[in-house]
Scaffold this active site. Structure first.
Site, PDB file in Angstrom:
ATOM      1  N   HIS A 369       0.804  -1.231   0.000  1.00 45.18           N
ATOM      2  CA  HIS A 369       0.000   0.000   0.000  1.00 45.18           C
ATOM      3  C   HIS A 369       0.831   1.271   0.000  1.00 45.18           C
ATOM      4  O   HIS A 369       0.278   2.349   0.212  1.00 45.18           O
ATOM      5  CB  HIS A 369      -0.911   0.061   1.227  1.00 45.18           C
ATOM      6  CG  HIS A 369      -1.980  -0.982   1.243  1.00 45.18           C
ATOM      7  ND1 HIS A 369      -3.239  -0.778   0.739  1.00 45.18           N
ATOM      8  CD2 HIS A 369      -1.970  -2.240   1.707  1.00 45.18           C
ATOM      9  CE1 HIS A 369      -3.974  -1.862   0.907  1.00 45.18           C
ATOM     10  NE2 HIS A 369      -3.218  -2.779   1.493  1.00 45.18           N
ATOM     11  N   LYS A 560      -7.800  14.148   4.665  1.00 46.61           N
ATOM     12  CA  LYS A 560      -6.972  12.939   4.617  1.00 46.61           C
ATOM     13  C   LYS A 560      -5.905  13.107   5.688  1.00 46.61           C
ATOM     14  O   LYS A 560      -5.783  14.187   6.278  1.00 46.61           O
ATOM     15  CB  LYS A 560      -6.307  12.773   3.245  1.00 46.61           C
ATOM     16  CG  LYS A 560      -5.626  14.055   2.733  1.00 46.61           C
ATOM     17  CD  LYS A 560      -5.025  13.888   1.339  1.00 46.61           C
ATOM     18  CE  LYS A 560      -6.007  13.973   0.210  1.00 46.61           C
ATOM     19  NZ  LYS A 560      -6.080  12.805  -0.625  1.00 46.61           N
ATOM     20  N   ARG A 561      -5.112  12.054   5.957  1.00 45.44           N
ATOM     21  CA  ARG A 561      -4.021  12.224   6.909  1.00 45.44           C
ATOM     22  C   ARG A 561      -3.122  13.372   6.450  1.00 45.44           C
ATOM     23  O   ARG A 561      -2.973  13.634   5.246  1.00 45.44           O
ATOM     24  CB  ARG A 561      -3.215  10.920   7.014  1.00 45.44           C
ATOM     25  CG  ARG A 561      -3.965   9.827   7.755  1.00 45.44           C
ATOM     26  CD  ARG A 561      -4.219  10.207   9.207  1.00 45.44           C
ATOM     27  NE  ARG A 561      -3.006  10.241   9.966  1.00 45.44           N
ATOM     28  CZ  ARG A 561      -2.624   9.307  10.833  1.00 45.44           C
ATOM     29  NH1 ARG A 561      -3.390   8.262  11.053  1.00 45.44           N
ATOM     30  NH2 ARG A 561      -1.488   9.422  11.490  1.00 45.44           N
ATOM     31  N   LYS A 566       1.240  14.531   0.643  1.00 51.67           N
ATOM     32  CA  LYS A 566      -0.142  14.810   0.235  1.00 51.67           C
ATOM     33  C   LYS A 566      -0.352  16.301  -0.028  1.00 51.67           C
ATOM     34  O   LYS A 566      -1.366  16.722  -0.559  1.00 51.67           O
ATOM     35  CB  LYS A 566      -1.116  14.323   1.307  1.00 51.67           C
ATOM     36  CG  LYS A 566      -1.077  12.794   1.490  1.00 51.67           C
ATOM     37  CD  LYS A 566      -2.075  12.335   2.532  1.00 51.67           C
ATOM     38  CE  LYS A 566      -1.975  10.869   2.887  1.00 51.67           C
ATOM     39  NZ  LYS A 566      -2.675   9.975   1.946  1.00 51.67           N
ATOM     40  N   THR A 668      -8.340   6.781  -1.803  1.00 48.92           N
ATOM     41  CA  THR A 668      -9.701   6.235  -1.848  1.00 48.92           C
ATOM     42  C   THR A 668     -10.708   7.337  -1.546  1.00 48.92           C
ATOM     43  O   THR A 668     -11.853   7.271  -1.989  1.00 48.92           O
ATOM     44  CB  THR A 668      -9.884   5.076  -0.845  1.00 48.92           C
ATOM     45  OG1 THR A 668      -9.259   5.442   0.385  1.00 48.92           O
ATOM     46  CG2 THR A 668      -9.273   3.791  -1.365  1.00 48.92           C
ATOM     47  N   LYS A 672     -14.578   8.480  -3.143  1.00 55.75           N
ATOM     48  CA  LYS A 672     -15.806   8.824  -2.407  1.00 55.75           C
ATOM     49  C   LYS A 672     -16.352  10.162  -2.903  1.00 55.75           C
ATOM     50  O   LYS A 672     -17.570  10.322  -3.103  1.00 55.75           O
ATOM     51  CB  LYS A 672     -15.518   8.890  -0.896  1.00 55.75           C
ATOM     52  CG  LYS A 672     -15.131   7.546  -0.319  1.00 55.75           C
ATOM     53  CD  LYS A 672     -14.505   7.647   1.068  1.00 55.75           C
ATOM     54  CE  LYS A 672     -13.757   6.343   1.354  1.00 55.75           C
ATOM     55  NZ  LYS A 672     -12.850   6.418   2.513  1.00 55.75           N
TER      56      LYS A 672
HETATM   57  C1  26W Z   1       4.438   0.961   9.776  1.00 50.41           C
HETATM   58  C2  26W Z   1       3.725   2.241   9.702  1.00 50.41           C
HETATM   59  C3  26W Z   1       2.771   2.277   8.573  1.00 50.41           C
HETATM   60  C4  26W Z   1       1.430   2.200   8.833  1.00 50.41           C
HETATM   61  C5  26W Z   1       0.524   2.220   7.800  1.00 50.41           C
HETATM   62  C6  26W Z   1       3.221   2.383   7.288  1.00 50.41           C
HETATM   63  C7  26W Z   1       2.330   2.407   6.248  1.00 50.41           C
HETATM   64  C8  26W Z   1       0.985   2.316   6.509  1.00 50.41           C
HETATM   65  C9  26W Z   1      -0.020   2.265   5.388  1.00 50.41           C
HETATM   66  C10 26W Z   1       0.515   1.394   4.270  1.00 50.41           C
HETATM   67  C11 26W Z   1      -0.397   3.603   4.922  1.00 50.41           C
HETATM   68  C12 26W Z   1      -1.665   3.598   4.129  1.00 50.41           C
HETATM   69  O1  26W Z   1      -2.731   3.678   4.672  1.00 50.41           O
HETATM   70  N1  26W Z   1      -1.534   3.584   2.789  1.00 50.41           N
HETATM   71  C13 26W Z   1      -2.640   3.966   1.966  1.00 50.41           C
HETATM   72  O2  26W Z   1      -3.356   2.813   1.554  1.00 50.41           O
HETATM   73  C14 26W Z   1      -4.516   3.179   0.824  1.00 50.41           C
HETATM   74  C15 26W Z   1      -5.282   1.921   0.540  1.00 50.41           C
HETATM   75  O3  26W Z   1      -4.602   1.140  -0.377  1.00 50.41           O
HETATM   76  C16 26W Z   1      -4.147   3.941  -0.430  1.00 50.41           C
HETATM   77  O4  26W Z   1      -5.313   4.363  -1.063  1.00 50.41           O
HETATM   78  C17 26W Z   1      -3.292   5.154  -0.084  1.00 50.41           C
HETATM   79  O5  26W Z   1      -2.823   5.771  -1.254  1.00 50.41           O
HETATM   80  C18 26W Z   1      -2.129   4.734   0.769  1.00 50.41           C
HETATM   81  O6  26W Z   1      -1.402   5.868   1.226  1.00 50.41           O
END
Ligand code: 26W
Length: 828
Positions: A369, A560-561, A566, A668, A672
């Site tokens: 992701h 968004k975060r 971003k 995503t 929406k």
């Molecule tokens: C280890 C810390 C950590 C925690 C969460 C690293 C990375 C993440 C996730 C991979 C971050 C995340 O939420 N990624 C998002 O995933 C969505 C669903 O696929 C995508 O639409 C977003 O672009 C992506 O940033």
């Protein structure tokens, strides 16, 4: 295979009915007896609880039925550290198709469903995109009657609540379980044991075979809590199984015996810590031991659960196990599952390494992701060794065998060995979790076409050369039930009046709306719905931010975060630019707009927190300036979450999707907004690329550097040169530097200005500023023609068909999961 005889005291058909009278009786029973209330007081809380329990009864019966129907089928365990569910009540009512009956039953209490629903806390068991995607996927799997079980952690504290004080983010714990969670059903009989610490001994059995045994461990119990996941209108209810950690009784027997009773009981906390809190990082790993414990806890408990279920039916014969199981890994967070499945099969069920490896690599599938290097998980070998000594041995063994394959492909190339090794060498060797996931899986997918391409060509290029057949793309989607039917009931009703309501179950039908693109009556109603949705958002913004938005103005939204990639910063620079123009009296071609920004910053991410502070200060200055009032209003919405999005996306005119090209895996939120008829201003990044394709370029405001350009731009980046050659940008930066937005706190924005001016700004904010402003001017021009804007809005909704998670899940199901097998020919 032998089917168990199960004795049902009650046939599921006798389960509580959905008609108004039975519903009203059950509601009264739960209200008066389960909860012991007699009057509906000020708060709707108990009525909500009683209603939730009433609905849950109806779900539980169907959940049991679905499990039985699926017992012999090939099935998927979706392993995820996050499930960002939000509220459940309205979703369940919608999917059970009982809104009319519920409203009638509530009328006995003079209560409105909408008000009652507000008493529910969000289940915020996730950070952002990845967690919400998991929740949308569960909804789609149930809607499509696919045997998919979600496995996660029942965090006591979910994503923190965000407050804003003087523009600064304050994090507060979210004790969402405080008033109880009526949707869950504990299943203590399915408790399993998870091991930590200890060491590995070698034993010889009587036949002379060596066994490695993990001993002197500190065990914890994993207790499952099942949350029903209702399918839309099909009587299917899947399960989301969330694990809670509990201490085993023998946890510190020695201490009990030594008379340290209180100390021993207190140590139970150590075990219970595991499921205490969700880590609020969404883009950088922090290497904390507790996080690794959570990951292993989830994986071990979930794999044991699937194996136990298998053994009850098939005994210790694992010959066909791989034909009936898929473990989908939601990013690398659960990738320790690869090594844990090996351990369970080899150590606990005595399979040979090769047999176990075949099973593992036929059942594990990994979704990536993120491309951000800082988000790629690595765990120190030393920590692994101490916490999970047997798992570390297994990883070494997997690596040794894998490196033989690498040597075959690239003979004599030690650079490849080093580059691909599961262990990163150095003073502090690390385990590369993404590599473990790739080596152990039969499928590796990205979440948008562009992202999958970058995985193949860049991040995982060598692995792609080795195993091209493993790699595939599954573009994300969102569920049209929550993100259109439920959150935008007025638009849904309008759509129904034109094309019927079948789109709720088959979202490809939404394209039929295109036929009405010229229908003046529809356009008028469409604009009216948007207006009313904007009024509702105005109330929220006024309540939360004390800022008055005007529904006549354009609603320009970015939620968004908060992250540098971003580029909320780019958005706010444009806001400052508009403000400057207003101050200069240069309002020609401008359109009155309300800019809304919301999102949480990871608690340790200073720059993201400063960006929030800047947004708040700019908002304050602009909202306080009477000159700006007719043209521009700005608000930072605190505590953005799933429930807030349900009010925000139906009300947006313009959706900001402005990440630096190559950085957003998919996005995503963009989908929406599109479903709800917002137009997008965006870069060619993530799924924006496919949205634009589906829509046609005239209805999408695209700008900025493209992926194949960014490397070259970075190589010769001269930020000061860009600033000096762009009078708008230099004026904005000058205003920032003058302290105009921070008169009482001099210098606080220097770090932000420094990044903007730096030649090593990875986000290329200054580079994209001019084209962003130009695209925003196009937006303003388009918005002035209200009729045409509404037409484009209709076309956006009409083109959003491919971005339903039903489409995504159909592709997972066909191309990765291959769910058609049924166990009927198995050896009875
Ligand atoms: C280890 C810390 C950590 C925690 C969460 C690293 C990375 C993440 C996730 C991979 C971050 C995340 O939420 N990624 C998002 O995933 C969505 C669903 O696929 C995508 O639409 C977003 O672009 C992506 O940033």
């Amino acid at each position: 295979m032998t089917t168990r005889t199960v004795c049902h005291p009650v046939d599921w058909q006798d389960a509580p009915l959905l008609d108004t009278q039975t519903l009203a009786d059950d509601l009264a029973r739960h209200f008066h007896y389960t909860l012991g209330r007699d009057k509906v007081g000020e708060s709707q809380h108990y009525l909500y609880q009683a209603l939730a329990l009433t609905i849950r009864d109806r779900l539980v019966a169907r959940m049991r039925q679905t499990r039985e129907e699926n017992a012999n089928k090939r099935s998927v365990a979706y392993l995820s550290l996050e499930f960002l569910i939000g509220r459940s009540l309205n979703n369940a009512i919608l999917n059970l198709e009982m809104e009319k009956e519920v409203k009638a039953a509530l009328a006995n209490y003079c209560a409105e469903l909408e008000r009652v629903g507000e008493a529910e806390h969000d289940a915020g068991l996730g950070n952002g995109g990845l967690g919400r995607l998991a929740a949308c996927f569960l909804d789609s799997c149930a809607a499509m009657a696919l045997p998919v079980t979600g496995y996660g952690i029942r965090y006591e504290y979910g994503m923190f609540n965000q407050r804003i004080e003087n523009g600064y983010q304050i994090e507060q714990p979210d004790h969402w379980l405080h008033e109880g969670h009526p949707w869950e059903l504990p299943a203590p009989d399915k408790t399993v044991r998870v091991k930590f610490f200890g060491h590995v001994d070698v034993h010889k059995d009587p036949s002379g075979r060596l066994h490695r045994v993990w001993v002197d461990t500190h065990d914890v119990f994993a207790v499952p809590y099942d949350v029903p996941v209702p399918g839309c209108g099909n009587d299917v209810v899947n399960t989301l199984r969330l694990w809670k950690s509990e201490a085993t009784d023998e946890f510190d027997l020695s201490e009990f015996n030594a008379g340290g009773y209180a100390e021993a009981v207190a140590k139970k906390n150590l075990a219970e810590q595991i499921s205490m809190v969700l880590y609020p990082n969404d883009s950088s790993e922090n290497g904390k031991e507790l996080r690794l414990r959570q990951q292993y806890f989830l994986c071990s408990a979930s794999l044991q659960d699937r194996i136990n279920r298998w053994i009850t039916i098939n005994g210790e014969d694992f010959t066909e196990f791989a034909d009936y199981h898929v473990f989908q890994l939601n990013d690398t967070h659960p990738s320790i599952a690869v090594a844990e499945l090996m351990r369970l099969l080899v150590d606990e069920h005595e399979l040979s390494w090769d047999t176990a490896w075949e099973i593992t690599t036929k059942t594990m599938a990994y979704t990536n992701h993120t491309l951000l290097p800082e988000a790629l998980e690595r765990w120190s070998v030393a920590l692994f060794q101490r916490l999970l000594p047997r798992l570390m041995e297994i990883i070494y063994e997997i690596n040794a065998r894998f490196l033989v394959e690498v040597a075959k492909k690239w003979p004599g190339c030690s650079d490849k060995q080093r580059a691909l090794s599961l262990i990163e060498e150095g003073d502090y060797p690390q385990v590369r979790m993404a590599y473990l996931a790739i080596v152990g899986s039969y499928s590796v997918n990205g979440v948008a076409a562009l992202h999958s391409q970058l995985l193949r060509e860049q991040l995982f290029k060598d692995f792609y050369d080795l195993w091209p057949e493993k790699f595939n793309n599954k573009t994300n989607g969102v569920t049209p039930r929550r993100w259109l039917a439920h959150c935008n009931p007025k638009l849904a009703a309008l759509i129904n009046s034109k094309i019927g309501d079948h789109w709720v179950k088959d979202f490809s039908e939404i394209s039929q709306l295109r036929r009405y693109y010229d229908d003046q009556a529809l356009l008028k109603d469409w604009a009216q719905v948007k207006y009313e949705n904007k009024q509702k958002l105005c109330e929220l913004v006024e309540k939360q931010c004390g800022v008055k938005f005007d529904p006549q103005m354009m609603f320009d939204v970015q939620v968004k975060r908060i992250h540098e990639y971003k580029r909320q910063l780019l958005n706010i620079l444009h806001v400052i630019h508009l403000y400057r123009r207003i101050c200069d009296g240069d309002t020609e071609g401008m359109v009155p707009r309300c800019v809304l920004i919301g999102g949480k910053a990871a608690p340790g991410y200073d720059m993201a927190k400063q960006i929030i502070k800047l947004i708040c200060n700019v908002a304050h200055t602009i909202n306080d300036d009477p000159k700006a009032q007719p043209w521009l209003r700005v608000a930072f919405l605190p505590n953005y979450n799933v429930t807030a999005m349900e009010t925000i996306c139906p009300a947006a005119d313009l959706s900001e999707q402005i990440s630096t090209a190559g950085k957003e895996a998919s996005g995503t939120g963009n989908m929406k907004f599109m479903m709800n008829g917002a137009l997008t201003i965006g870069t060619l990044d993530g799924a924006n690329v496919e949205m634009l394709e589906a829509l046609g370029g005239e209805h999408f405001f695209v700008f900025g550097a493209q992926v194949d350009e960014v490397d070259a731009i970075r190589a010769n980046y001269d930020a000061m040169n860009i600033i000096n050659n762009d009078s708008n940008l230099s004026a904005v930066i000058a205003l920032l530097e003058s302290g105009h937005f921070n008169l009482c706190e001099p210098g606080i924005f220097n770090p932000i200005v420094n990044v903007l001016k730096s030649n090593s700004d990875p986000w290329l904010t200054c580079y994209d500023f001019a084209s962003y402003c130009k695209a925003q001017e196009q937006v303003a021009i388009a918005y002035q023609d209200k009729n045409q804007w509404t037409q484009m809005s209709v076309l956006n909704t009409a083109a959003s068909g491919p971005f339903s998670s039903d489409r995504t899940i159909a592709q997972y199901s066909q191309e990765i999961w291959q769910l058609q097998h049924t166990m009927n020919s198995q050896g009875e």
